[in-house]
Design a protein around this motif. Structure first.
Motif, PDB file in Angstrom:
ATOM      1  N   ASN A 168      -4.550   3.293   1.285  1.00  0.00           N
ATOM      2  CA  ASN A 168      -3.844   3.656  -0.113  1.00  0.00           C
ATOM      3  C   ASN A 168      -3.518   2.280  -0.837  1.00  0.00           C
ATOM      4  O   ASN A 168      -2.070   2.251  -1.348  1.00  0.00           O
ATOM      5  CB  ASN A 168      -2.610   4.498   0.184  1.00  0.00           C
ATOM      6  CG  ASN A 168      -1.988   4.235   1.483  1.00  0.00           C
ATOM      7  OD1 ASN A 168      -2.118   3.201   1.926  1.00  0.00           O
ATOM      8  ND2 ASN A 168      -0.615   5.026   1.480  1.00  0.00           N
ATOM      9  N   GLN A 169      -4.331   1.279  -0.838  1.00  0.00           N
ATOM     10  CA  GLN A 169      -4.085  -0.105  -1.389  1.00  0.00           C
ATOM     11  C   GLN A 169      -3.462   0.428  -3.309  1.00  0.00           C
ATOM     12  O   GLN A 169      -4.323   1.481  -3.832  1.00  0.00           O
ATOM     13  CB  GLN A 169      -5.294  -1.095  -1.513  1.00  0.00           C
ATOM     14  CG  GLN A 169      -5.462  -1.249  -0.260  1.00  0.00           C
ATOM     15  CD  GLN A 169      -4.494  -2.274   0.536  1.00  0.00           C
ATOM     16  OE1 GLN A 169      -4.020  -3.087  -0.021  1.00  0.00           O
ATOM     17  NE2 GLN A 169      -4.303  -2.203   1.801  1.00  0.00           N
ATOM     18  N   VAL A 170      -2.517  -0.046  -3.702  1.00  0.00           N
ATOM     19  CA  VAL A 170      -2.455   0.206  -5.119  1.00  0.00           C
ATOM     20  C   VAL A 170      -3.170  -0.809  -6.154  1.00  0.00           C
ATOM     21  O   VAL A 170      -3.445  -2.033  -5.886  1.00  0.00           O
ATOM     22  CB  VAL A 170      -0.569  -0.285  -5.629  1.00  0.00           C
ATOM     23  CG1 VAL A 170      -0.254   0.114  -6.808  1.00  0.00           C
ATOM     24  CG2 VAL A 170      -0.010   0.536  -4.176  1.00  0.00           C
ATOM     25  N   ASP A 171      -3.679  -0.116  -7.341  1.00  0.00           N
ATOM     26  CA  ASP A 171      -4.624  -0.783  -8.265  1.00  0.00           C
ATOM     27  C   ASP A 171      -3.601  -1.846  -8.873  1.00  0.00           C
ATOM     28  O   ASP A 171      -2.320  -1.924  -9.085  1.00  0.00           O
ATOM     29  CB  ASP A 171      -5.214   0.095  -9.346  1.00  0.00           C
ATOM     30  CG  ASP A 171      -4.222   0.541  -9.989  1.00  0.00           C
ATOM     31  OD1 ASP A 171      -3.804   0.243 -11.156  1.00  0.00           O
ATOM     32  OD2 ASP A 171      -3.592   1.633  -9.802  1.00  0.00           O
ATOM     33  N   LYS A 172      -4.421  -2.920  -9.354  1.00  0.00           N
ATOM     34  CA  LYS A 172      -4.033  -4.136  -9.881  1.00  0.00           C
ATOM     35  C   LYS A 172      -3.065  -3.772 -11.134  1.00  0.00           C
ATOM     36  O   LYS A 172      -1.962  -4.528 -11.318  1.00  0.00           O
ATOM     37  CB  LYS A 172      -4.917  -5.207 -10.167  1.00  0.00           C
ATOM     38  CG  LYS A 172      -4.580  -6.427 -10.894  1.00  0.00           C
ATOM     39  CD  LYS A 172      -4.469  -7.623  -9.909  1.00  0.00           C
ATOM     40  CE  LYS A 172      -3.939  -8.703 -10.263  1.00  0.00           C
ATOM     41  NZ  LYS A 172      -2.513  -9.173 -10.111  1.00  0.00           N
ATOM     42  N   GLU A 173      -3.549  -3.209 -11.932  1.00  0.00           N
ATOM     43  CA  GLU A 173      -2.801  -2.987 -13.162  1.00  0.00           C
ATOM     44  C   GLU A 173      -1.320  -2.129 -12.841  1.00  0.00           C
ATOM     45  O   GLU A 173      -0.214  -2.630 -13.557  1.00  0.00           O
ATOM     46  CB  GLU A 173      -3.603  -1.824 -13.830  1.00  0.00           C
ATOM     47  CG  GLU A 173      -3.281  -1.856 -15.510  1.00  0.00           C
ATOM     48  CD  GLU A 173      -4.278  -0.630 -16.149  1.00  0.00           C
ATOM     49  OE1 GLU A 173      -3.962   0.042 -17.104  1.00  0.00           O
ATOM     50  OE2 GLU A 173      -5.328  -0.519 -15.701  1.00  0.00           O
TER      51      GLU A 173
ATOM     52  N   PRO B 175       0.822  -1.307   0.042  1.00  0.00           N
ATOM     53  CA  PRO B 175      -0.112   0.154   0.101  1.00  0.00           C
ATOM     54  C   PRO B 175       0.908   1.216   0.011  1.00  0.00           C
ATOM     55  O   PRO B 175       1.820   1.600   0.814  1.00  0.00           O
ATOM     56  CB  PRO B 175      -0.841  -0.031   1.293  1.00  0.00           C
ATOM     57  CG  PRO B 175      -0.937  -1.751   1.415  1.00  0.00           C
ATOM     58  CD  PRO B 175       0.474  -2.172   0.920  1.00  0.00           C
ATOM     59  N   GLY B 176       0.495   1.983  -1.066  1.00  0.00           N
ATOM     60  CA  GLY B 176       1.262   3.354  -1.046  1.00  0.00           C
ATOM     61  C   GLY B 176       2.575   3.358  -1.756  1.00  0.00           C
ATOM     62  O   GLY B 176       3.115   4.362  -1.930  1.00  0.00           O
ATOM     63  N   GLU B 177       2.926   2.231  -2.286  1.00  0.00           N
ATOM     64  CA  GLU B 177       4.143   2.340  -3.128  1.00  0.00           C
ATOM     65  C   GLU B 177       3.829   3.041  -4.366  1.00  0.00           C
ATOM     66  O   GLU B 177       3.072   2.710  -5.165  1.00  0.00           O
ATOM     67  CB  GLU B 177       4.476   0.785  -3.352  1.00  0.00           C
ATOM     68  CG  GLU B 177       5.903   0.598  -3.915  1.00  0.00           C
ATOM     69  CD  GLU B 177       6.089  -0.857  -4.191  1.00  0.00           C
ATOM     70  OE1 GLU B 177       7.114  -1.423  -3.463  1.00  0.00           O
ATOM     71  OE2 GLU B 177       5.478  -1.476  -5.022  1.00  0.00           O
TER      72      GLU B 177
ATOM     73  N   TYR C 231       6.022   4.666  -8.228  1.00  0.00           N
ATOM     74  CA  TYR C 231       7.187   4.422  -9.009  1.00  0.00           C
ATOM     75  C   TYR C 231       8.468   4.632  -8.552  1.00  0.00           C
ATOM     76  O   TYR C 231       9.344   4.015  -8.616  1.00  0.00           O
ATOM     77  CB  TYR C 231       6.611   4.875 -10.113  1.00  0.00           C
ATOM     78  CG  TYR C 231       7.613   4.225 -11.588  1.00  0.00           C
ATOM     79  CD1 TYR C 231       7.889   3.069 -11.672  1.00  0.00           C
ATOM     80  CD2 TYR C 231       8.547   5.363 -12.121  1.00  0.00           C
ATOM     81  CE1 TYR C 231       8.547   2.583 -12.917  1.00  0.00           C
ATOM     82  CE2 TYR C 231       9.362   4.595 -13.133  1.00  0.00           C
ATOM     83  CZ  TYR C 231       9.522   3.446 -13.149  1.00  0.00           C
ATOM     84  OH  TYR C 231      10.409   2.897 -14.216  1.00  0.00           O
ATOM     85  N   GLU C 232       8.464   5.677  -7.648  1.00  0.00           N
ATOM     86  CA  GLU C 232       9.831   6.210  -6.985  1.00  0.00           C
ATOM     87  C   GLU C 232      10.290   5.146  -6.104  1.00  0.00           C
ATOM     88  O   GLU C 232      11.372   4.840  -6.134  1.00  0.00           O
ATOM     89  CB  GLU C 232       9.804   7.606  -6.520  1.00  0.00           C
ATOM     90  CG  GLU C 232       9.637   8.964  -7.324  1.00  0.00           C
ATOM     91  CD  GLU C 232       8.623   9.088  -8.157  1.00  0.00           C
ATOM     92  OE1 GLU C 232       7.375   8.708  -7.651  1.00  0.00           O
ATOM     93  OE2 GLU C 232       8.613   9.051  -9.494  1.00  0.00           O
ATOM     94  N   ASP C 233       9.266   4.479  -5.339  1.00  0.00           N
ATOM     95  CA  ASP C 233       9.761   3.520  -4.531  1.00  0.00           C
ATOM     96  C   ASP C 233      10.385   2.206  -5.033  1.00  0.00           C
ATOM     97  O   ASP C 233      11.125   1.461  -4.560  1.00  0.00           O
ATOM     98  CB  ASP C 233       8.643   3.062  -3.503  1.00  0.00           C
ATOM     99  CG  ASP C 233       7.936   4.334  -2.534  1.00  0.00           C
ATOM    100  OD1 ASP C 233       8.842   4.946  -1.975  1.00  0.00           O
ATOM    101  OD2 ASP C 233       6.790   4.442  -2.511  1.00  0.00           O
ATOM    102  N   VAL C 234       9.592   1.987  -6.287  1.00  0.00           N
ATOM    103  CA  VAL C 234       9.938   0.837  -6.894  1.00  0.00           C
ATOM    104  C   VAL C 234      11.375   1.003  -7.722  1.00  0.00           C
ATOM    105  O   VAL C 234      12.236   0.092  -7.610  1.00  0.00           O
ATOM    106  CB  VAL C 234       8.994   0.601  -8.244  1.00  0.00           C
ATOM    107  CG1 VAL C 234       9.346  -0.471  -9.084  1.00  0.00           C
ATOM    108  CG2 VAL C 234       7.522   0.196  -7.670  1.00  0.00           C
ATOM    109  N   LEU C 235      11.586   2.275  -7.860  1.00  0.00           N
ATOM    110  CA  LEU C 235      13.077   2.622  -8.361  1.00  0.00           C
ATOM    111  C   LEU C 235      13.973   2.272  -7.264  1.00  0.00           C
ATOM    112  O   LEU C 235      15.299   1.772  -7.783  1.00  0.00           O
ATOM    113  CB  LEU C 235      13.012   3.940  -8.965  1.00  0.00           C
ATOM    114  CG  LEU C 235      12.349   4.168 -10.320  1.00  0.00           C
ATOM    115  CD1 LEU C 235      12.400   5.551 -11.027  1.00  0.00           C
ATOM    116  CD2 LEU C 235      12.706   3.353 -11.630  1.00  0.00           C
TER     117      LEU C 235
END
Ligand code: 5AD
Ligand code: SF4
Length: 481
Positions: A392-397, A352-354, A356-360
């Protein structure tokens, strides 16, 4: 460890003893009677199958279930159209649960044609009240349900199941009991898992394990060492010490001992050639452990060090209690001290809340640490955990998109790392004949990489030097030298 008890000499006309494990021996003896009667009625042996979902802990628990079924007189089969089927379930992610429900539909079909069939469920998924409700309502053909804390009384539950009408459910909320010396049927004669602790106290905010496996309990070192010595005497050469967080092993014992010290003692056991362990929490990994690993001739050159996320902000939300920088420093220190070590990890994408910056940030850690392998998971919402209640759950897509990107980086670095060993000769423990080509055997290197090479069945269980000829992505083709 388990002294071959003569179950047929136990008097089952008496009341069962109160103390363990004698109580379970009594119920094994009683179960033998039911199995014998039923098999005489049918004019054939009774077949049982244990199916494992989930982690190494569950795999080890399943060996305990098999041991009891075997002692009770069942013959083991792979075919789920059997007289007794037990699913040892996992609930760490929702897809594990869905697989169980799917399989139960198939078992129902078998049971309709074979009404005396017994269907049993145990393991982590059964510790969730909502699961029990659902099975009660929609899967009423299930005969026995128990959880993670009372697996030691499987023999007793089998007897109660044969004597009961309808579904038998026995779930404990928690336990401080550790019952030793029950029969175990090992999957491999030459390697074995050994529980050194049960449960977890960390409460990472996404994780259901502390709720279904209970609080952390360590086994006494003497019990662990005695079990390993007995395994070595039976021909086991490789052991894997199992715990959700082995680095905190022994801290809560009456006479505290560190995990590193336990490893030092295990190292002295003759006959054991290889020592593995699983899983290490980065926050508890000590310098003492690194130096014990470095000095050891037996501890494998492999460390599974779950990262989960490379973003300090997300790590905080996950309650992991380390930062990106602390993790990187730790990995760097380990690589410096033990250059030939392979580091693997677990990564969750879509917490939750992740963003694209976090993914990087996660990708940055993957590139810096150069993982030899990584298990990448999409975040799965587990009811009852703090993260499930986050808004703030992230959507599946978005999760799928981020997941694919992380996975491709992980795969590329892992391939690059594996390739570095081309031309090197290393010891492999031969585990089995190759699934696809029976002229080949499959071995495992100290660093956990798999190698296939020409060989015969007699090599299984032996440690053999193998030249690593050709890297095929994550595994090698080699030649015995
Ligand atoms: N969703 C996705 N992955 C999870 N794991 C644990 N809980 C979850 C969850 N809710 C992963 C972690 C852990 C591994 C065993 O499973 O990465 O290390
Ligand atoms: Fe779950 Fe965290 Fe415990 Fe691992 S350490 S079992 S991820 S709570």
């Amino acid at each position: 460890m388990f002294d071959n008890v003569d179950f047929d000499s136990i008097d089952i006309t008496q009341e069962p003893p109160e103390e363990e494990p004698a109580r379970q021996y009594y119920f094994i003896a009683k179960c033998r009677k039911y199995v014998k009667e039923e098999s005489e009625r049918l004019g054939r042996p009774l077949f049982s199958v244990v199916r494992t979902f989930g982690c190494q802990m569950n795999a080890r628990d399943s060996e305990k279930l098999s041991g009891i079924l075997n002692a009770a007189g069942f013959e083991e089969t792979e075919d789920e159209n059997a007289d007794l089927v037990i699913y040892n379930t996992c609930t760490v992610r929702d897809n594990a649960n869905q697989r169980v429900y799917g399989r139960l539909g198939v078992l129902n079909g078998y049971k309709r044609r074979n009404p005396h069939m017994k269907i049993c469920l145990c393991g982590c998924m059964m510790q969730e009240p909502s699961v029990i409700e659902k099975i009660r309502k929609s899967y009423s053909f299930v005969d026995l349900i128990f959880g993670t804390h009372n697996i030691f009384k499987f023999a007793q539950l089998l007897v109660e199941m044969y004597e009961a009408d309808g579904m038998l459910i026995d779930i404990w909320k928690d336990t401080d009991q550790i019952v030793e010396k029950l029969p175990v049927q090992r999957k491999y004669p030459f390697k074995s898992g050994i529980n050194i602790m049960f449960g977890c106290n960390n409460f990472c905010s996404y994780c259901i394990v502390p709720y279904v496996r209970g609080r952390e309990r360590s086994r006494e070192p003497e019990e662990i060492l005695a079990e390993i010595k007995a395994l070595a005497a039976e021909g086991v050469v490789e052991i894997m010490l199992l715990g959700q967080n082995v680095n905190s092993y022994g801290k809560n014992l009456k006479n505290p001992i560190s995990f590193a010290e336990l490893l030092r003692r295990v190292e002295t056991i003759e006959g054991i050639e290889r020592i593995r362990f699983m899983t290490s929490h980065p926050k508890d990994l000590s310098d003492e452990l690194i130096s014990v690993m470095k000095a050891s001739k037996k501890i494998c050159r492999h460390l599974h060090l779950p990262l989960q996320s490379g973003s300090t902000r997300i790590l905080k939300e996950m309650n992991r209690r380390y930062t990106k920088e602390q993790y990187l420093l730790l990995a760097e220190k380990i690589r410096k001290e033990i250059p030939d070590i392979s580091i693997t990890t677990d990564i969750i994408v879509g917490f939750p809340g992740e963003t694209y910056e976090d993914v990087l940030e996660t990708i940055d850690v993957i590139k810096k640490v150069q993982y030899d392998n990584a298990f990448t998971f999409q975040y799965s919402k587990r009811t009852g955990t703090p993260a499930a209640a986050m808004e703030n759950q992230v959507d599946k897509e978005t999760v799928t998109k981020h997941f694919d990107e992380v996975l491709s980086v992980v795969q590329n670095t892992a391939k690059e790392r594996a390739k570095l060993l081309e031309g090197v000769t290393m010891d492999a423990l031969v585990e089995e004949l190759n699934e696809h080509d029976k002229g080949l055997v499959t071995g495992r290197l100290s660093n956990n990489i798999i190698v296939h090479f020409k060989g015969t069945e007699e090599l299984i269980g032996k440690i053999i030097p193998v030249a690593l000829k050709e890297c095929r992505g994550f595994y090698y083709l080699g030649e015995m030298v």
